[in-house]
Structures are given as structure tokens and as C-alpha cells.
Design an enzyme around this catalytic site. Structure first.
Site, PDB file in Angstrom:
ATOM      1  N   GLN A 216       0.814  -1.220   0.000  1.00  0.00           N
ATOM      2  CA  GLN A 216       0.000   0.000   0.000  1.00  0.00           C
ATOM      3  C   GLN A 216       0.845   1.268   0.000  1.00  0.00           C
ATOM      4  OE1 GLN A 216      -1.485  -1.172   4.045  1.00  0.00           O
ATOM      5  NE2 GLN A 216      -1.483   1.036   4.399  1.00  0.00           N
TER       6      GLN A 216
ATOM      7  N   CYS B 238      -5.083   0.238   3.775  1.00  0.00           N
ATOM      8  CA  CYS B 238      -4.987  -1.159   4.195  1.00  0.00           C
ATOM      9  C   CYS B 238      -6.320  -1.891   4.090  1.00  0.00           C
ATOM     10  CB  CYS B 238      -4.450  -1.250   5.621  1.00  0.00           C
ATOM     11  SG  CYS B 238      -5.425  -0.332   6.843  1.00  0.00           S
TER      12      CYS B 238
ATOM     13  N   HIS C 158      -5.773  -1.060  11.720  1.00  0.00           N
ATOM     14  CA  HIS C 158      -5.207  -1.669  10.523  1.00  0.00           C
ATOM     15  C   HIS C 158      -6.053  -2.864  10.105  1.00  0.00           C
ATOM     16  CE1 HIS C 158      -2.186  -2.458   7.559  1.00  0.00           C
ATOM     17  NE2 HIS C 158      -1.719  -3.549   8.117  1.00  0.00           N
TER      18      HIS C 158
ATOM     19  N   ASN D  89      -0.259  -9.369   5.029  1.00  0.00           N
ATOM     20  CA  ASN D  89      -0.240  -7.920   5.212  1.00  0.00           C
ATOM     21  C   ASN D  89      -0.116  -7.232   3.854  1.00  0.00           C
ATOM     22  OD1 ASN D  89      -0.273  -5.502   6.550  1.00  0.00           O
ATOM     23  ND2 ASN D  89       1.670  -5.779   7.612  1.00  0.00           N
TER      24      ASN D  89
END
Length: 447
Positions: free
Chosen positions: A62, A68, A362, A385
């Protein structure tokens, strides 16, 4: 109390008389609090080994943006597409969804200003609306609305721009414009008390917002060709698609089949009830942010069922809590800062929410877990992630079950993995939370 010279002298002497203080000081001053506190004894909570692991795809990045929640959602869509067509990888455009999220969010902001023209400018509600009108953060229902309304496009159809990869300047200057528009709307109402005039002004302002976003991010495509070669060397081609046609035809996910679950063990939020947050959203005419508050074990049961069925799980957590980024650990046994500082950390999950110590920051994706096959108890989770492949273990983190209990706030589970009690609660009229409730936080952490 007054901090006197005597207080300072007495405590300086007391501090240095303690051997533990002297050792802790040397360790922290030379290495920093985090590294000085690390317990390097390996235990079962932070191993990168799992008995359920979905097939790995390319890790996304990102970059310097707070997207996110958007990346995590599109990671799910990419996984669905790759599974359907046996692709090694395929990237969807996050710049496309960013454009429409910001367009809709600007409209939502102006609409909120019009709805609150009779509220005091220095009151808590208007102050809250004006505080951060154009950040990057979001929740599941917000990206669901964007996809349902605008569809999706491949990354090659609307590539990343400098401003989508590093959003600070765009957000900064767009915020200035929006606050100026808010001022104009309120002053016009003070003068004429005419809501219809404000709606005309809003439409004129949104034309300018569209131009700003087009200049900064590029203009979204109306049609494109979907072309890709799969692992069997078969060439797949579908030409002249709209973004909505591409999503419905090739990704085939009914986003309304999913329920957002939260775990907020506070006195004001009863379990098995649905909630929404006032003045939180993006697309005015589509779904409000909505979720069901459940015990944490209900979350875990849904996650395990969904992962066993080969489907990733979108989630939101407070990633900065006791996070050892260097080794990609989210657990309670590695970062021992309060042991280093000799402080008894006495804060329950309820207390942390009530006292503004923790909230969702997040969004990521569960793509595996290690669990006891006899009891179905999860020991640890494999986390995909969106900070690039060099962050964590090839882009993946490991989360312990104990950390999950304390800092997990939101997961997205298909209705087919939930019992009727949860589904019934979701279908009921949602209870309204105040705009500043911690459950209204937006996932937006940047790497």
C-alpha cells in the site's frame, strides 16, 4: 502535587540504588525501549508453521497510503479470481477504488455539513465532522459499497499514480477545499436559511472535486479488456467490459453474503445486537456501516470454518500493540516493555476501549492458522499484510491467539459459517453509536 527539588533529589538517589534500574537504563538508552524489552525465547505462539495454509499469492504494498482496508478487501477478490481461473496471480486496481471512495466520501462530508447546519460550529458533532474529512482509512462496508456501485478493474486498466501511492498531499489539499466548502455552506444558510440553495452548491462543489481527483489520480476507465494466461497456459479473454460487468462475471462474489462481526466487551454494547455509527460512511444511498457485537469465541469459530473451506478472512485490529515488526510477531510474549519499565499493566480490553487506549487501526487478511484438530482451538494465525514482501516474513505476520483476544476488533465472515442468532441480530434494526465511538475508527495504518 508540586514537584520540588527534594522530590527530584530523593528519587534520583533511589533510582540509582536499584541494580535493576541501572541495567534497564543502559539497555534502553543504547538499544531503544523496544529492542531492550524483547524476550528472544521462542515459544509456540510465534512460529511460522500452520496446519491450514491457503495458497500464497503475490504480496501487495500500500506504500505511503492508508488504504490497508481497501488492499485487504481486494486481496480477497484477487484470491477468488485466481482460484476460479487457476492464476498464479492477478492484481486489481486500488487506484480505481480509491478514486471513487474519495469522490463518494467528499459528497458524504458535504451532505453531513448540510444536515448539521443548525448545530453549533463549536459543538462536538460539527467539530468531529470537520476534524478529518479526507483521510484514507475505512471499514468493510465502505469498500463493499464502492465495489457494489462501481465494480472493479484490473491494475493495468487504472495503474497506481504518485498520489495514490503517497496520499498525504492529496488528502491535505482536498481537506482544505472541503473545509472551505463547509464554511461557504454554513454561511449561506446563516444568511438565507435555504436548504435547496445548499444542495445546488453541493452539486457545484462535487464537479470541482471530480476534477481534482481526476487531476491527481487519473480518470477511471469506463471499459477495458480482461486478458490473462493461467497456470495451464490457457488464454482467457473477455473484451469491452464495464467494471461492474467484470466484477459480476469474473469474480462472482455476493458481498451481501458477509457479516461484519466486532468484539467490543464494553457496558454500552450488548452481545448479539447490531450497531451502526452515525455520520460514518461513504456512499450515501447504499449500506451504512453495520456490524454485530459477539463474544470473541464466535469470531474464532467463524474464522476457522471459513479458512477450512479455503477462503481468506478480512479483519481489523490494533496492529501497533506489542508488535515486534522485525520478526513479524503479534503476540504478548515477545515485547516485554512493561517488564523492562517495572510497571504492572492492568488494562482490560473493555478499559482500553473506554479510556481511548486502543481501537482498530489496521486491516489485513487471515490466510491460515494452526489449530488443535481435537478441540478446534486455534493457537496462532497466518496473516497476509499489505506492506510489501520485505515487511515481516516475506510479507506475512504471525498472530498468537492470546494477542487476538486482546486486540482483535472486527472480522468478516460469510453467513454460511454463522449461526442463526448472529444472522438474526444482523437483520434487526441497528442501534446507533455516536460518531466518536471507538468502533467507528477507520483502519488506516501506513508502513
Amino acid at each position: 502535587m508540586e514537584i520540588t527539588r527534594e522530590f527530584l533529589e530523593e528519587n534520583r538517589k533511589r533510582f540509582f540504588e536499584n541494580r535493576g534500574n541501572r541495567i534497564a537504563q543502559r539497555a534502553a538508552v543504547n538499544n531503544g525501549l523496544l529492542e531492550a524489552s524483547i524476550d528472544r525465547v521462542e515459544d509456540r505462539t510465534n512460529r511460522h508453521s500452520f496446519n491450514i495454509e491457503l495458497k500464497e499469492k503475490e504480496i501487495r504494498n500500500q506504500k505511503q497510503s492508508g488504504r490497508c482496508w481497501m488492499f485487504a478487501a481486494l486481496n480477497l477478490m484477487e484470491y477468488k479470481l485466481c482460484t476460479k481461473y487457476k492464476l498464479k496471480g492477478f492484481e486489481l486496481s486500488k487506484n480505481y477504488t480509491l478514486f471513487y471512495d474519495k469522490l463518494e466520501r467528499c459528497n458524504y462530508f458535504l451532505d453531513s455539513i448540510i444536515k448539521t447546519v443548525d448545530e453549533d460550529l463549536d459543538g462536538r458533532l460539527v467539530s468531529h465532522i470537520l476534524t478529518d474529512p479526507m483521510g484514507d482509512g475505512g471499514q468493510w462496508d465502505m469498500i463493499k459499497n464502492i465495489i457494489n456501485k462501481y465494480g472493479l478493474v484490473p491494475a493495468y486498466a487504472m495503474k497506481e499514480s504518485v498520489n495514490s501511492s503517497a496520499t498525504a498531499n492529496l488528502n491535505n489539499y482536498l481537506t482544505k477545499v472541503l473545509r472551505m466548502y463547509a464554511k461557504n455552506l454554513r454561511k449561506s444558510y446563516e444568511k438565507d436559511k435555504d436548504i435547496e440553495t445548499l444542495k445546488i452548491m453541493q452539486e457545484e462543489y462535487m464537479i470541482k472535486v471530480y476534477d481534482i481527483l481526476s487531476i491527481a489520480l487519473g480518470t477511471p476507465p469506463e471499459r477495458f479488456d480482461f486478458e490473462v494466461r493461467n497456470e495451464d497456459e490457457e488464454f482467457i479473454s473477455d473484451k469491452n467490459l464495464t467494471p461492474q460487468e467484470f466484477f459480476k462475471k469474473h469474480i462472482e462474489v455476493n458481498l451481501d453474503d458477509y457479516i461484519s462481526l466486532i468484539n467490543a466487551p464494553t457496558r454500552d454494547k450488548e452481545y448479539y445486537k447490531s450497531y451502526t455509527v452515525d455520520f460514518l460512511g461513504n456512499v450515501m444511498e447504499l449500506d451504512k456501516v453495520k456490524y454485530v457485537n459477539v463474544p470473541v469465541e464466535v469470531m474464532k469459530s467463524g474464522i476457522l470454518k471459513q479458512l477450512k473451506d479455503g477462503e481468506p478472512v478480512w479483519f481489523g485490529c490494533d496492529v501497533g500493540q506489542f508488535f515486534y515488526r522485525k520478526e513479524s510477531y503479534l503476540d504478548l510474549s515477545t515485547v516485554k516493555i512493561y517488564d523492562l519499565l517495572d510497571v504492572q499493566y492492568d488494562f482490560s480490553k473493555e478499559d482500553r476501549l473506554d479510556y481511548k487506549e486502543s481501537l482498530m487501526t489496521h486491516a489485513m487478511v487471515f490466510v491460515g492458522c494452526d489449530y488443535d484438530e481435537k478441540t478446534n482451538k486455534i493457537n496462532r494465525y497466518k496473516v497476509e499484510n499489505s506492506w510489501g514482501k520485505d515487511a515481516g516474513d516475506r510479507g506475512y505476520l504471525v498472530m498468537s491467539d492470546q494477542w487476538f483476544d486482546e486486540y482483535m476488533y472486527q472480522v468478516l465472515i460469510s453467513k454460511k459459517y454463522l449461526d442463526e442468532r448472529v444472522i438474526k441480530a444482523y437483520e434487526e434494526e441497528a442501534r446507533h453509536l455516536k460518531p466518536w465511538d471507538p468502533m467507528g475508527s477507520l483502519a488506516s495504518i501506513k508502513f
